[in-house]
Scaffold this active site. Structure first.
Site, PDB file in Angstrom:
ATOM      1  N   GLY A  12       0.268  -1.222   0.020  1.00 22.29           N
ATOM      2  CA  GLY A  12       0.412  -0.058   0.197  1.00 22.29           C
ATOM      3  C   GLY A  12       1.060   0.820   0.151  1.00 22.29           C
ATOM      4  O   GLY A  12       0.543   2.773   0.339  1.00 22.29           O
ATOM      5  N   ILE A  89      -9.092  -6.988 -13.627  1.00 18.68           N
ATOM      6  CA  ILE A  89     -10.350  -6.925 -13.498  1.00 18.68           C
ATOM      7  C   ILE A  89     -11.247  -7.753 -14.397  1.00 18.68           C
ATOM      8  O   ILE A  89     -10.546  -8.093 -16.139  1.00 18.68           O
ATOM      9  CB  ILE A  89     -10.349  -5.542 -14.121  1.00 18.68           C
ATOM     10  N   HIS A 105       1.854   0.678 -13.095  1.00 15.61           N
ATOM     11  CA  HIS A 105       2.411  -0.962 -13.796  1.00 15.61           C
ATOM     12  C   HIS A 105       4.085  -0.555 -13.702  1.00 15.61           C
ATOM     13  O   HIS A 105       4.481   0.683 -14.243  1.00 15.61           O
ATOM     14  CB  HIS A 105       2.128  -1.355 -14.419  1.00 15.61           C
TER      15      HIS A 105
END
Ligand code: GAR
Length: 187
Positions: A12, A89, A105
């Site tokens: 995170g 996704i 990315h």
């Protein structure tokens, strides 16, 4: 102001960078698929609601994404930022958020897509890799590129040193790019 959901599976640090930048958006929730991910505590520290989604609770990706969608619409989410979300996704989420899902990315796409962008570039021996911000489409790391920044691979680099250099570029490029998209009315 857009209402953003951040999707993350791990540490995170990009989640934190997006929060710290105080962007002109409201973060409606964190969607996380890993119960032990450090990103959950980061969200709680910012009083951001967390929806934990365990893939094992669902028979199909479509069912899991429907559960996510229910949470997103309850919070009036208008766009999604992926920040180390290690899951593809599917069509359910894509159809609900066309051109409204952005990913970061850790490589210069189309080079080194997939889950190990940093390590793959390091092992390939390239002298330059980088960071890509792009819209999500139906492929894996194939959607339209929004921004890219190159990062040199030094001959003396360990993979950890390279990863640190890439992460620090991520932590400025992602917030900066999202700010621009919001200011341009794209998100
Ligand atoms: C980041 O380096 C991000 O680019 C990468 O995961 C890391 C998450 O770090 N994403 C991918 O590899 C997507 N295929 P963080 O949890 O500290 O933000």
């Amino acid at each position: 102001q857009p209402v953003i959901a951040i999707f993350a599976s791990g540490n995170g640090s990009n989640f934190d960078a997006l929060i710290a930048a105080k962007l002109p958006m409201r973060v409606g929730c964190l969607i996380c698929d890993q119960a032990d991910a450090p990103v959950i505590q980061r969200a709680q520290g910012h009083h951001i609601p967390v929806q934990l989604v365990n893939p094992r609770d669902y028979d199909t990706k479509a069912e899991m994404e429907k559960a996510i969608l229910a949470g997103l619409s309850a919070r009036h989410v208008t766009a999604i930022l992926l920040a180390g979300y290690m899951r593809i996704i599917g069509p359910t989420l894509l159809a609900a958020f066309p051109r409204r899902i952005v990913n970061i990315h850790p490589a210069l796409l189309p080079s080194f897509p997939g889950r190990h962008g940093i390590e793959d570039a390091y092992r390939a021996g390239v002298t330059k890799t980088g960071v890509t911000i792009h819209f999500i489409d139906a492929g894996v790391d194939t959607g339209p590129v929004i921004a890219q920044q190159a990062v040199a691979v030094l001959p003396t680099d360990t993979v950890e040193q390279l990863a640190n250099r890439i992460h620090s570029v991520e932590h400025t490029l992602y917030p900066q790019t999202i700010r621009q998209l919001i200011e341009e009315g794209v998100l």
